[in-house]
Write a protein that holds these residues in place. Sequence first.
Motif, short mmCIF file in Angstrom:
data_model
loop_
_atom_site.label_atom_id
_atom_site.label_comp_id
_atom_site.label_asym_id
_atom_site.label_seq_id
_atom_site.Cartn_x
_atom_site.Cartn_y
_atom_site.Cartn_z
N TYR A 1 0.83 -1.20 0.00
CA TYR A 1 0.00 0.00 0.00
C TYR A 1 0.86 1.25 0.00
O TYR A 1 0.58 2.22 -0.71
CB TYR A 1 -0.90 -0.03 1.24
CG TYR A 1 -1.86 1.14 1.30
CD1 TYR A 1 -2.86 1.30 0.35
CD2 TYR A 1 -1.75 2.09 2.32
CE1 TYR A 1 -3.73 2.36 0.41
CE2 TYR A 1 -2.62 3.16 2.38
CZ TYR A 1 -3.62 3.30 1.43
OH TYR A 1 -4.47 4.36 1.49
N ALA B 1 2.18 1.96 -3.41
CA ALA B 1 1.18 2.61 -4.27
C ALA B 1 1.09 4.10 -3.97
O ALA B 1 1.02 4.94 -4.88
CB ALA B 1 -0.18 1.94 -4.09
N SER C 1 4.20 5.91 -5.26
CA SER C 1 4.16 6.12 -6.71
C SER C 1 3.32 7.35 -7.05
O SER C 1 3.68 8.13 -7.94
CB SER C 1 3.60 4.88 -7.42
OG SER C 1 2.23 4.69 -7.09
N ASP D 1 5.04 -1.69 -13.43
CA ASP D 1 3.72 -2.29 -13.31
C ASP D 1 2.95 -2.19 -14.63
O ASP D 1 2.14 -1.30 -14.83
CB ASP D 1 2.93 -1.60 -12.19
CG ASP D 1 1.55 -2.21 -11.99
OD1 ASP D 1 1.37 -3.38 -12.39
OD2 ASP D 1 0.67 -1.52 -11.46
N GLN E 1 -4.39 6.69 -12.22
CA GLN E 1 -3.67 6.41 -10.97
C GLN E 1 -4.64 6.35 -9.80
O GLN E 1 -4.50 5.51 -8.91
CB GLN E 1 -2.61 7.49 -10.72
CG GLN E 1 -1.79 7.28 -9.47
CD GLN E 1 -0.83 6.12 -9.59
OE1 GLN E 1 -0.86 5.41 -10.58
NE2 GLN E 1 0.00 5.92 -8.59
N SER F 1 -6.30 3.11 -9.92
CA SER F 1 -5.36 2.05 -9.55
C SER F 1 -5.18 1.99 -8.04
O SER F 1 -5.19 0.91 -7.44
CB SER F 1 -4.00 2.28 -10.22
OG SER F 1 -4.12 2.23 -11.62
N ILE F 2 -5.02 3.16 -7.40
CA ILE F 2 -4.83 3.19 -5.96
C ILE F 2 -6.10 2.73 -5.24
O ILE F 2 -6.04 2.01 -4.23
CB ILE F 2 -4.43 4.60 -5.49
CG1 ILE F 2 -3.02 4.92 -5.97
CG2 ILE F 2 -4.51 4.73 -3.98
CD1 ILE F 2 -2.49 6.25 -5.54
N GLU G 1 -6.16 -0.94 -5.60
CA GLU G 1 -5.11 -1.51 -4.76
C GLU G 1 -5.48 -1.45 -3.29
O GLU G 1 -5.24 -2.38 -2.53
CB GLU G 1 -3.79 -0.76 -5.01
CG GLU G 1 -2.61 -1.28 -4.21
CD GLU G 1 -2.12 -2.63 -4.67
OE1 GLU G 1 -1.24 -3.20 -4.01
OE2 GLU G 1 -2.63 -3.14 -5.70
#
Length: 274
Positions: free
Chosen positions: A43, A46, A49, A102, A163, A166-167, A170
Motif C-alpha cells: 500500500y 502505491a 508512486s 507495473d 492512478q 489504480s490506488i 489496490e
Amino acid sequence: MKENKRYIGIRTKLYVLIILSLLIPACVHSVSYILQQKTLSSYQAALDSQITLNDFFVSNRSIHDLFENFVLHPSSENRISYEGELGYAKERLDHMIKNFPDGIYYEKMQDLQNMLETFEVQASDVIAKIGSVPQSELLSQTQNVLYTNTLIDYTYKKYTTYQAESISAETSRLLMTMKDNNRLCNIVFAAGLLFLCIAGYLTTRKITRPLISVVSSAKELTNRHFEIPDIDVDTNDEMEILANAFNKMKNSINGYISKINRQSLLCLLYTSPS
C-alpha cells in the motif's frame, strides 16, 4: 526382563509444554506481523508512486515557467534554475520506472519519459539559438517547445484518473488481503490454543493417573492388603520409576510376610503336642 529405557523427566515435559504455550502465540504474532507489514508495504508503494508522480508534474510546470523566463531573460542564474528543475523531473521519472514497474502504468511512465526527452532536445536547440536568431523567431520556436511541455501536463490529467483508480483498486485489494490474513491468523491461533489444551490435558493426565494409582496402592498397604496387583505404569518418566520401586517394595514386603507366616506355621507344627 525389561530393556533399559531412556526416561524423559516430568520437569522436561512441563518445560516443553510451557515453551509450546509461549512459542505458538509468538509464531502466530510473528506471521501476522510479517503479513501485515507486507500488505502495508504494498500500500505504501502505491502511495509513493502517486507522490512521486505528483512531484514530477509539479516540477514539469515549474520547467515551463523557468524555460520561458530563461529565453526571455538569458542569464547563468536562470539557466541553472531551469536545468536543475529539469534534472529533478528526470530523476522523478527514472525513480518511477525503476521502482514501480507495473504493466500498463510502466508503459505510461516510459511515454512521459519520451515526451520529456523530446522537450529537452527542442529546448536545447532553442537555447543554442539565443542571441543568433531574431527575437520573434526565437519566441515562435519557444512556443512550440512549450507546447510539448503542455502536452506532458495534459497527459498528467489523464494519468491522474488512471492512478486514482489504480490506488482505489489496490486499497480495496489490500484491505481484503489484511482481512483474510487476520482471519487466517485467528484460525491458526485458535488451532494452537486447542492443541495446547489437548496437550496440557494429556500431559497432566499422564502425570496424575500413575500418581493416583500409587497413592491408592499405598492406602491398601496401610490397611494390610498386601495381595494387590502391581501398578502398571509406562510413562518413561519419574512416575514409572516410582511405580516400579513401589511394586518392588510391595512384593518384598509381601514375600517377607509370607516367609514369616510359613516359619510361624512350621513352628506351630513342631511344637504342637503329639
